[in-house]
Scaffold this motif. Sequence first.
Motif, PDB file in Angstrom:
ATOM      1  N   LYS A   7       0.832  -1.198   0.000  1.00 47.38           N
ATOM      2  CA  LYS A   7       0.000   0.000   0.000  1.00 47.38           C
ATOM      3  C   LYS A   7       0.865   1.246   0.000  1.00 47.38           C
ATOM      4  O   LYS A   7       0.615   2.195  -0.721  1.00 47.38           O
ATOM      5  CB  LYS A   7      -0.915  -0.015   1.216  1.00 47.38           C
ATOM      6  CG  LYS A   7      -1.868   1.161   1.265  1.00 47.38           C
ATOM      7  CD  LYS A   7      -2.840   1.009   2.406  1.00 47.38           C
ATOM      8  CE  LYS A   7      -3.707   2.248   2.490  1.00 47.38           C
ATOM      9  NZ  LYS A   7      -3.365   3.149   3.548  1.00 47.38           N
ATOM     10  N   GLY A   8       1.898   1.226   0.785  1.00 54.97           N
ATOM     11  CA  GLY A   8       2.841   2.336   0.810  1.00 54.97           C
ATOM     12  C   GLY A   8       2.312   3.549   1.548  1.00 54.97           C
ATOM     13  O   GLY A   8       1.164   3.582   1.980  1.00 54.97           O
ATOM     14  N   PRO A   9       3.148   4.561   1.686  1.00 50.91           N
ATOM     15  CA  PRO A   9       2.758   5.778   2.383  1.00 50.91           C
ATOM     16  C   PRO A   9       1.780   6.611   1.561  1.00 50.91           C
ATOM     17  O   PRO A   9       1.681   6.445   0.342  1.00 50.91           O
ATOM     18  CB  PRO A   9       4.081   6.519   2.568  1.00 50.91           C
ATOM     19  CG  PRO A   9       5.003   5.935   1.570  1.00 50.91           C
ATOM     20  CD  PRO A   9       4.523   4.562   1.264  1.00 50.91           C
ATOM     21  N   THR A  10       1.056   7.512   2.223  1.00 55.48           N
ATOM     22  CA  THR A  10       0.065   8.335   1.536  1.00 55.48           C
ATOM     23  C   THR A  10       0.638   9.688   1.131  1.00 55.48           C
ATOM     24  O   THR A  10       0.108  10.334   0.245  1.00 55.48           O
ATOM     25  CB  THR A  10      -1.167   8.568   2.430  1.00 55.48           C
ATOM     26  OG1 THR A  10      -0.732   9.116   3.671  1.00 55.48           O
ATOM     27  CG2 THR A  10      -1.907   7.271   2.682  1.00 55.48           C
ATOM     28  N   LYS A  29       6.437   8.829  -0.862  1.00 53.97           N
ATOM     29  CA  LYS A  29       7.649   8.651  -0.054  1.00 53.97           C
ATOM     30  C   LYS A  29       7.280   8.388   1.397  1.00 53.97           C
ATOM     31  O   LYS A  29       6.411   9.032   1.952  1.00 53.97           O
ATOM     32  CB  LYS A  29       8.528   9.902  -0.150  1.00 53.97           C
ATOM     33  CG  LYS A  29       9.846   9.778   0.605  1.00 53.97           C
ATOM     34  CD  LYS A  29      10.657  11.042   0.441  1.00 53.97           C
ATOM     35  CE  LYS A  29      12.004  10.977   1.086  1.00 53.97           C
ATOM     36  NZ  LYS A  29      12.135  10.248   2.315  1.00 53.97           N
ATOM     37  N   GLY A  30       7.989   7.447   2.010  1.00 54.10           N
ATOM     38  CA  GLY A  30       7.827   7.171   3.430  1.00 54.10           C
ATOM     39  C   GLY A  30       9.004   7.740   4.200  1.00 54.10           C
ATOM     40  O   GLY A  30      10.115   7.803   3.689  1.00 54.10           O
ATOM     41  N   GLY A  31       8.778   8.179   5.419  1.00 55.78           N
ATOM     42  CA  GLY A  31       9.862   8.702   6.244  1.00 55.78           C
ATOM     43  C   GLY A  31      10.227  10.127   5.897  1.00 55.78           C
ATOM     44  O   GLY A  31       9.675  10.733   4.993  1.00 55.78           O
ATOM     45  N   LYS A  32      11.210  10.654   6.649  1.00 54.23           N
ATOM     46  CA  LYS A  32      11.576  12.048   6.452  1.00 54.23           C
ATOM     47  C   LYS A  32      13.042  12.226   6.077  1.00 54.23           C
ATOM     48  O   LYS A  32      13.572  13.326   6.112  1.00 54.23           O
ATOM     49  CB  LYS A  32      11.251  12.855   7.700  1.00 54.23           C
ATOM     50  CG  LYS A  32      11.875  12.312   8.972  1.00 54.23           C
ATOM     51  CD  LYS A  32      11.365  13.086  10.178  1.00 54.23           C
ATOM     52  CE  LYS A  32      12.119  12.651  11.401  1.00 54.23           C
ATOM     53  NZ  LYS A  32      11.353  12.040  12.419  1.00 54.23           N
ATOM     54  N   GLY A  33      13.698  11.145   5.679  1.00 54.85           N
ATOM     55  CA  GLY A  33      15.110  11.209   5.316  1.00 54.85           C
ATOM     56  C   GLY A  33      15.334  11.626   3.876  1.00 54.85           C
ATOM     57  O   GLY A  33      14.416  12.027   3.164  1.00 54.85           O
ATOM     58  N   LYS A  37      16.371   5.987  -2.851  1.00 55.41           N
ATOM     59  CA  LYS A  37      15.830   5.066  -3.853  1.00 55.41           C
ATOM     60  C   LYS A  37      14.343   5.328  -4.030  1.00 55.41           C
ATOM     61  O   LYS A  37      13.689   5.856  -3.141  1.00 55.41           O
ATOM     62  CB  LYS A  37      16.059   3.617  -3.438  1.00 55.41           C
ATOM     63  CG  LYS A  37      15.354   3.257  -2.151  1.00 55.41           C
ATOM     64  CD  LYS A  37      15.770   1.900  -1.650  1.00 55.41           C
ATOM     65  CE  LYS A  37      15.257   1.608  -0.268  1.00 55.41           C
ATOM     66  NZ  LYS A  37      15.878   2.367   0.797  1.00 55.41           N
ATOM     67  N   CYS A  38      13.829   4.953  -5.203  1.00 57.84           N
ATOM     68  CA  CYS A  38      12.402   5.045  -5.506  1.00 57.84           C
ATOM     69  C   CYS A  38      11.926   3.676  -5.946  1.00 57.84           C
ATOM     70  O   CYS A  38      12.396   3.173  -6.970  1.00 57.84           O
ATOM     71  CB  CYS A  38      12.138   6.033  -6.632  1.00 57.84           C
ATOM     72  SG  CYS A  38      12.304   7.746  -6.192  1.00 57.84           S
ATOM     73  N   PHE A  39      11.011   3.074  -5.195  1.00 63.72           N
ATOM     74  CA  PHE A  39      10.409   1.822  -5.635  1.00 63.72           C
ATOM     75  C   PHE A  39       9.461   2.143  -6.790  1.00 63.72           C
ATOM     76  O   PHE A  39       8.644   3.056  -6.693  1.00 63.72           O
ATOM     77  CB  PHE A  39       9.650   1.147  -4.491  1.00 63.72           C
ATOM     78  CG  PHE A  39      10.554   0.641  -3.404  1.00 63.72           C
ATOM     79  CD1 PHE A  39      11.366  -0.458  -3.619  1.00 63.72           C
ATOM     80  CD2 PHE A  39      10.587   1.250  -2.165  1.00 63.72           C
ATOM     81  CE1 PHE A  39      12.202  -0.934  -2.624  1.00 63.72           C
ATOM     82  CE2 PHE A  39      11.415   0.784  -1.164  1.00 63.72           C
ATOM     83  CZ  PHE A  39      12.223  -0.312  -1.396  1.00 63.72           C
ATOM     84  N   LYS A  40       9.564   1.394  -7.889  1.00 64.18           N
ATOM     85  CA  LYS A  40       8.772   1.680  -9.084  1.00 64.18           C
ATOM     86  C   LYS A  40       7.269   1.565  -8.823  1.00 64.18           C
ATOM     87  O   LYS A  40       6.492   2.293  -9.426  1.00 64.18           O
ATOM     88  CB  LYS A  40       9.187   0.754 -10.233  1.00 64.18           C
ATOM     89  CG  LYS A  40      10.547   1.108 -10.786  1.00 64.18           C
ATOM     90  CD  LYS A  40      10.899   0.233 -11.962  1.00 64.18           C
ATOM     91  CE  LYS A  40      12.248   0.619 -12.524  1.00 64.18           C
ATOM     92  NZ  LYS A  40      12.626  -0.230 -13.657  1.00 64.18           N
ATOM     93  N   GLU A  41       6.864   0.671  -7.912  1.00 66.18           N
ATOM     94  CA  GLU A  41       5.440   0.509  -7.632  1.00 66.18           C
ATOM     95  C   GLU A  41       4.850   1.706  -6.884  1.00 66.18           C
ATOM     96  O   GLU A  41       3.635   1.871  -6.851  1.00 66.18           O
ATOM     97  CB  GLU A  41       5.187  -0.782  -6.847  1.00 66.18           C
ATOM     98  CG  GLU A  41       5.869  -0.822  -5.494  1.00 66.18           C
ATOM     99  CD  GLU A  41       5.846  -2.201  -4.857  1.00 66.18           C
ATOM    100  OE1 GLU A  41       5.886  -2.260  -3.620  1.00 66.18           O
ATOM    101  OE2 GLU A  41       5.786  -3.202  -5.587  1.00 66.18           O
TER     102      GLU A  41
END
Length: 83
Positions: A7-10, A29-33, A37-41
């Motif tokens: 599902k990933g971050p919103t 994007k998840g997190g604040k760093g 990398k970027c997951f294609k999905e």
Amino acid sequence: MAKPNKKGPTRTVDIFCAKCKTQLFKYRKGGKGALVKCFKERIVEDHTQTPCICPGCGQEFARDTLVRGTPSLKMIGGKVSFK
């Protein structure tokens, strides 16, 4: 290793070329760093014609790779910025 969350971050961020400021992706994007990398999905909108090449200046900004068995783009340091 664990796969990334399907599902990933919103929260979405806009990813731009650091050289010519052309928009490359809209990404969940998840997190604040930093953007490593970027997951294609997780890419919501893709504004590039050729993978990993900026449409504005033709600079390579990432490399195609597998991270935890999932297709992703590994960003080259200093080539992209995000808001």
